[in-house]
Design an enzyme around this catalytic site. Structure first.
Site, PDB file in Angstrom:
ATOM      1  CG  ASP A   1       0.178  -1.870   6.329  1.00 28.09           C
ATOM      2  OD1 ASP A   1      -0.742  -1.855   7.177  1.00 28.09           O
ATOM      3  OD2 ASP A   1      -0.009  -1.552   5.137  1.00 28.09           O
TER       4      ASP A   1
ATOM      5  CB  CYS B   1      -3.650   3.139  -1.693  1.00 27.23           C
ATOM      6  SG  CYS B   1      -4.861   4.448  -1.463  1.00 27.23           S
TER       7      CYS B   1
ATOM      8  CD  GLN C   1      -6.883  -4.533   4.828  1.00 27.18           C
ATOM      9  OE1 GLN C   1      -7.816  -5.268   5.160  1.00 27.18           O
ATOM     10  NE2 GLN C   1      -7.087  -3.302   4.382  1.00 27.18           N
TER      11      GLN C   1
ATOM     12  CE  LYS D   1      -7.325   0.460   6.151  1.00 29.84           C
ATOM     13  NZ  LYS D   1      -8.236   0.565   5.017  1.00 29.84           N
TER      14      LYS D   1
ATOM     15  CG  HIS E   1      -1.949   0.985   1.325  1.00 27.20           C
ATOM     16  ND1 HIS E   1      -1.702   2.326   1.561  1.00 27.20           N
ATOM     17  CD2 HIS E   1      -3.295   0.866   1.206  1.00 27.20           C
ATOM     18  CE1 HIS E   1      -2.851   2.982   1.591  1.00 27.20           C
ATOM     19  NE2 HIS E   1      -3.838   2.131   1.375  1.00 27.20           N
TER      20      HIS E   1
END
Length: 431
Positions: free
Chosen positions: A221, A387, A224, A247, A144
């Site tokens: 990151d 993104c 998710q 999220k 991303h």
């Protein structure tokens, strides 16, 4: 029976799923004049009433500046603020002192990169933070932009070289690819735990082991992963991690930065100002220890309170159960997509480990047109490059259509998406 009254189990059966869905008022909405099928949780999740109520209760009953006032209301607000830190830390297997607040995950990742740049401008740099010409910063081709641009800028500023792990024609990379890319020149590795486009789950253990062998930092990151599966950041051994409230059932405008204690103690803050200092003169300043040293200025306290309520909700449902539910939906999505003629699945194949999302390319139809057909049937998905322009460029497409599930998604909703998707090419007369 409310979700708080149900003990976490190994699966989300029909009764538990119905109770979960009842907690989300927006799922009863009909924004396109049809029952909503919300398959865009990878971009922004919906919020249960427990989160909405927690934030409202704080705003209307305990709102005050934290760590500043001496009055009762300020003390209550500060208690809520620090309690939220403890609850978020517990969710990700961390000590509260390793968790600081950010505006979002992008802000948190920038905090790490800017702090490293600040450290390298200092006269005396901790050797662990030294990055310069001849050194390498490693990412993947699937990142991303939030986990790419900060490292591009850090490489530009320090003279380091940005390198990346290449993906194959499906957008996939392996532990072996990563091991081959991590060398004695590598100073930092930044990867997504789960790809927001392909659903690939990164082999974090192998990457951390390879990075440690060469003295490199690892930045994760976790946008998710943390909302969807059990994650133990301390156990994983990463040096830094970032994830966003919006999220994971929480409000927008708040994110989380995790820093391993050794890194937090060595890093200078990227932003300076009120609330993160011990002593200030007209020419000098001393900063508080982590986590407060990374929290300059007034924080979004009500959003932080809402995020803590979201963490409570995820724990009440059980992240193992959520993970099992979404993995099944991800396989259902993948298997359904590959059965549709003229529709290409991006990422791991059916039967291989993948998160509960699927990005697709429909031959002869632009992703935006695919999204419009789905939206007309009440199905909300994400269209575009998500993104992740370099990944889409590698795949040879300008955009994909992504359906992303969450704990409130049903098999019937996945099947509804697949049914409408199967008719898109005929609708446009694509051949």
């Amino acid at each position: 029976m409310s979700i708080e009254q149900q003990a976490p189990t190994g699966a989300l059966d029909a009764e538990r799923l119905a109770a979960i869905r009842a907690d989300f008022p927006i799922l009863a909405a009909e924004p396109a004049g049809m029952p909503l099928v919300y398959l865009d949780s990878g971009a922004t999740s919906q919020q249960p009433r427990q989160v909405l109520d927690a934030e409202w209760a704080f705003r209307t009953g305990r709102n005050a500046a934290v760590h500043r006032g001496a009055h009762t209301l300020a003390a209550l607000a500060t208690d809520d603020y620090e309690s939220a830190r403890e609850r978020i830390a517990r969710l990700v297997g961390a000590h509260p002192d390793t968790v600081s607040w950010a505006m979002n995950a992008t802000d948190a990742l920038n905090e790490v990169a800017l702090s490293l740049a600040e450290a390298n401008r200092a006269a005396a740099v901790d050797p662990r933070l030294r990055i310069g010409a001849g050194d390498e910063i490693l990412v993947t081709e699937a990142e991303h932009h939030a986990n790419l641009l900060p490292w591009q800028r850090l490489a530009d500023e320090t003279g380091a070289t940005l390198r990346w792990i290449a993906v194959d024609d499906d957008g996939v990379w392996t532990a072996e690819d990563a091991a081959a890319a991590i060398t004695e020149r590598t100073r930092l590795v930044a990867i997504a735990h789960v790809s927001n486009v392909t659903g690939l789950v990164a082999p974090v253990d192998a990457i951390v082991a390879a990075a440690r062998a060469h003295g490199a930092l690892v930045v994760l990151d976790a946008c998710q992963s943390v909302p969807h599966r059990p994650v133990d950041l301390a156990g994983l051994g990463v040096d830094a991690a970032a994830f966003s409230g919006h999220k994971m059932l929480g409000p927008g405008g708040v994110g989380v930065l995790y820093l391993r204690p050794e890194l937090a103690a060595a890093l200078p803050p990227a932003r300076v100002g009120g609330s993160m200092i011990t002593t200030v003169t007209m020419t000098e300043r001393e900063f508080l220890p982590a986590p407060q040293r990374f929290e300059a200025g007034t924080q979004p306290v009500s959003a932080i309170v809402g995020l803590a309520a979201a963490a409570d909700y995820l724990e009440a449902v059980g992240l193992a159960a959520i993970d099992a539910h979404e993995l099944a939906l991800g396989q259902r999505l993948a298997a359904g997509v590959v059965s549709i003629p003229g529709v290409r699945l991006v990422g791991p194949r059916p039967g291989e480990e993948r998160a509960g999302l699927a990005s697709v390319v429909v031959d002869g139809v632009h992703a935006h047109d695919v999204g419009q057909v789905l939206d007309a049937q009440g199905i909300a998905v994400r269209v575009g490059h998500h993104c992740a322009q370099p990944l889409h460029r590698r795949l040879g497409v300008a955009a994909t259509t992504r359906a992303s599930a969450y704990l409130y998604t049903t098999e019937a909703e996945v099947d509804r998406f697949l049914d409408v998707l199967s008719g898109v090419r005929d609708y446009f007369g694509a051949r």
